[in-house]
Design a protein around this motif. Structure first.
Motif, PDB file in Angstrom:
ATOM      1  N   MET A   1       0.834  -1.164   0.000  1.00 53.79           N
ATOM      2  CA  MET A   1       0.000   0.000   0.000  1.00 53.79           C
ATOM      3  C   MET A   1       0.891   1.244   0.000  1.00 53.79           C
ATOM      4  O   MET A   1       1.865   1.318   0.734  1.00 53.79           O
ATOM      5  CB  MET A   1      -0.874  -0.017   1.258  1.00 53.79           C
ATOM      6  N   PRO A   2       0.525   2.251  -0.813  1.00 53.16           N
ATOM      7  CA  PRO A   2       1.322   3.473  -0.878  1.00 53.16           C
ATOM      8  C   PRO A   2       1.324   4.203   0.463  1.00 53.16           C
ATOM      9  O   PRO A   2       0.366   4.130   1.224  1.00 53.16           O
ATOM     10  CB  PRO A   2       0.630   4.305  -1.938  1.00 53.16           C
ATOM     11  N   GLU A   3       2.387   4.924   0.722  1.00 57.12           N
ATOM     12  CA  GLU A   3       2.580   5.625   2.003  1.00 57.12           C
ATOM     13  C   GLU A   3       1.479   6.634   2.273  1.00 57.12           C
ATOM     14  O   GLU A   3       1.024   6.781   3.403  1.00 57.12           O
ATOM     15  CB  GLU A   3       3.932   6.339   2.024  1.00 57.12           C
ATOM     16  N   PHE A   4       1.054   7.370   1.250  1.00 58.28           N
ATOM     17  CA  PHE A   4       0.057   8.406   1.490  1.00 58.28           C
ATOM     18  C   PHE A   4      -1.279   7.811   1.940  1.00 58.28           C
ATOM     19  O   PHE A   4      -2.034   8.436   2.676  1.00 58.28           O
ATOM     20  CB  PHE A   4      -0.121   9.317   0.258  1.00 58.28           C
ATOM     21  N   LEU A   5      -1.581   6.556   1.577  1.00 53.87           N
ATOM     22  CA  LEU A   5      -2.822   5.915   2.022  1.00 53.87           C
ATOM     23  C   LEU A   5      -2.699   5.400   3.454  1.00 53.87           C
ATOM     24  O   LEU A   5      -3.689   5.331   4.186  1.00 53.87           O
ATOM     25  CB  LEU A   5      -3.215   4.775   1.088  1.00 53.87           C
ATOM     26  N   LYS A   6      -1.497   5.064   3.861  1.00 58.84           N
ATOM     27  CA  LYS A   6      -1.283   4.594   5.235  1.00 58.84           C
ATOM     28  C   LYS A   6      -1.639   5.684   6.236  1.00 58.84           C
ATOM     29  O   LYS A   6      -2.119   5.402   7.329  1.00 58.84           O
ATOM     30  CB  LYS A   6       0.158   4.125   5.439  1.00 58.84           C
ATOM     31  N   LYS A   7      -1.398   6.963   5.872  1.00 60.41           N
ATOM     32  CA  LYS A   7      -1.761   8.064   6.760  1.00 60.41           C
ATOM     33  C   LYS A   7      -3.265   8.080   6.994  1.00 60.41           C
ATOM     34  O   LYS A   7      -3.727   8.388   8.090  1.00 60.41           O
ATOM     35  CB  LYS A   7      -1.358   9.406   6.137  1.00 60.41           C
ATOM     36  N   LEU A   8      -4.014   7.729   5.997  1.00 59.22           N
ATOM     37  CA  LEU A   8      -5.467   7.784   6.088  1.00 59.22           C
ATOM     38  C   LEU A   8      -6.045   6.532   6.761  1.00 59.22           C
ATOM     39  O   LEU A   8      -6.867   6.622   7.669  1.00 59.22           O
ATOM     40  CB  LEU A   8      -6.060   7.950   4.673  1.00 59.22           C
ATOM     41  N   PHE A   9      -5.603   5.360   6.344  1.00 57.24           N
ATOM     42  CA  PHE A   9      -6.167   4.107   6.839  1.00 57.24           C
ATOM     43  C   PHE A   9      -5.452   3.595   8.083  1.00 57.24           C
ATOM     44  O   PHE A   9      -6.045   2.892   8.891  1.00 57.24           O
ATOM     45  CB  PHE A   9      -6.106   3.018   5.748  1.00 57.24           C
ATOM     46  N   GLY A  10      -4.163   3.897   8.180  1.00 57.21           N
ATOM     47  CA  GLY A  10      -3.393   3.311   9.264  1.00 57.21           C
ATOM     48  C   GLY A  10      -3.247   1.820   8.987  1.00 57.21           C
ATOM     49  O   GLY A  10      -3.003   1.424   7.859  1.00 57.21           O
ATOM     50  N   ASP A  11      -3.424   0.956  10.017  1.00 57.49           N
ATOM     51  CA  ASP A  11      -3.277  -0.489   9.830  1.00 57.49           C
ATOM     52  C   ASP A  11      -4.608  -1.213   9.917  1.00 57.49           C
ATOM     53  O   ASP A  11      -4.660  -2.420  10.125  1.00 57.49           O
ATOM     54  CB  ASP A  11      -2.342  -1.052  10.913  1.00 57.49           C
ATOM     55  N   LYS A  12      -5.709  -0.542   9.774  1.00 53.55           N
ATOM     56  CA  LYS A  12      -6.995  -1.197   9.986  1.00 53.55           C
ATOM     57  C   LYS A  12      -7.917  -0.999   8.793  1.00 53.55           C
ATOM     58  O   LYS A  12      -7.766  -0.088   8.010  1.00 53.55           O
ATOM     59  CB  LYS A  12      -7.650  -0.664  11.237  1.00 53.55           C
ATOM     60  N   ALA A  13      -8.904  -1.831   8.716  1.00 53.83           N
ATOM     61  CA  ALA A  13      -9.944  -1.720   7.722  1.00 53.83           C
ATOM     62  C   ALA A  13     -10.969  -0.725   8.238  1.00 53.83           C
ATOM     63  O   ALA A  13     -11.142  -0.566   9.436  1.00 53.83           O
ATOM     64  CB  ALA A  13     -10.601  -3.071   7.482  1.00 53.83           C
ATOM     65  N   MET A  14     -11.661  -0.013   7.329  1.00 52.74           N
ATOM     66  CA  MET A  14     -12.597   1.025   7.734  1.00 52.74           C
ATOM     67  C   MET A  14     -13.939   0.834   7.050  1.00 52.74           C
ATOM     68  O   MET A  14     -14.003   0.330   5.939  1.00 52.74           O
ATOM     69  CB  MET A  14     -12.089   2.411   7.339  1.00 52.74           C
ATOM     70  N   THR A  15     -14.918   1.341   7.693  1.00 52.76           N
ATOM     71  CA  THR A  15     -16.229   1.431   7.053  1.00 52.76           C
ATOM     72  C   THR A  15     -16.243   2.740   6.305  1.00 52.76           C
ATOM     73  O   THR A  15     -15.349   3.598   6.481  1.00 52.76           O
ATOM     74  CB  THR A  15     -17.361   1.423   8.107  1.00 52.76           C
ATOM     75  N   PHE A  16     -17.283   2.948   5.519  1.00 53.53           N
ATOM     76  CA  PHE A  16     -17.364   4.184   4.746  1.00 53.53           C
ATOM     77  C   PHE A  16     -17.449   5.395   5.662  1.00 53.53           C
ATOM     78  O   PHE A  16     -16.800   6.402   5.401  1.00 53.53           O
ATOM     79  CB  PHE A  16     -18.570   4.145   3.782  1.00 53.53           C
ATOM     80  N   GLU A  17     -18.199   5.313   6.734  1.00 53.65           N
ATOM     81  CA  GLU A  17     -18.336   6.431   7.651  1.00 53.65           C
ATOM     82  C   GLU A  17     -16.989   6.751   8.306  1.00 53.65           C
ATOM     83  O   GLU A  17     -16.625   7.925   8.490  1.00 53.65           O
ATOM     84  CB  GLU A  17     -19.378   6.147   8.749  1.00 53.65           C
TER      85      GLU A  17
END
Length: 196
Positions: A1-17
């Motif tokens: 996963m690209p670094e810039f997405l790690k800032k947003l998601f971190g290490d977990k899965a997310m729901t849309f909200e």
């Protein structure tokens, strides 16, 4: 996963909200992620945008220069300019033809032995003179001028070059008795014949 997405998601899965909340929280940050829907073609790469922007500015500058140039020619009659240019070309061609004809006539006069080319040329009728492809001239009566105004031309004098004999005068002493010359002279002028 690209670094810039790690800032947003971190290490977990997310729901849309959760994703929406995380996105809005980082959107105002200097190095935040911006999302765009590329399906409609609305997104343009910054480098590409800058290049196109520069091209547009250059085109605008060129258009302005062209408009200024066109303004300089407002009220100018283009057909009149064309006609003036054609007339100037015709005059140049005619003047050049006259200069070539005059040079050819001058050369002919020099070759004919004219003492003063300018004076001799003034007496010639050049209205029928035409220049041929090879540069020679026709329609000029230099021989007639030589006859009517011979003083304008040098007269060639021929000196007979011989063997040193004086022509009709007999060689040697014509009065010497005993020679053929002496005998003829004696016969013609009554001198006594030579003794043998």
């Amino acid at each position: 996963m690209p670094e810039f997405l790690k800032k947003l998601f971190g290490d977990k899965a997310m729901t849309f909200e959760e994703f929406e909340t995380a996105y809005k929280g980082q959107e105002s940050a200097k190095d935040g992620i911006k999302l765009a829907n590329l399906a409609g073609g609305g997104y343009v790469d910054k480098e590409k945008f800058d290049r196109r922007d520069d091209e547009a500015k250059t085109a605008e500058k060129n258009l302005k220069t062209l408009q200024d140039t066109v303004k300089k020619f407002e009220g100018v009659d283009i057909d009149k300019l064309k006609t003036a240019a054609e007339d100037a070309q015709k005059k140049f061609d005619a003047d050049l033809a006259i200069a070539r004809r005059d040079n050819a006539v001058d050369l002919m006069l020099v070759q004919a032995g004219a003492r003063n080319v300018k004076a001799a040329k003034a007496l010639l009728d050049l209205s029928k003179a035409t220049l041929k492809e090879d540069g020679s001239i026709m329609g000029v009566d230099i021989e007639g001028l030589k006859k009517s105004d011979a003083y304008l031309f040098t007269v060639e004098t021929q000196k007979n070059v011989g063997d040193g004999h004086d022509g009709g005068k007999p060689a040697g002493d014509g009065n010497k008795p005993g020679t053929l010359d002496g005998e003829i002279t004696a016969a013609l002028f009554g001198a006594p014949p030579a003794e043998n």
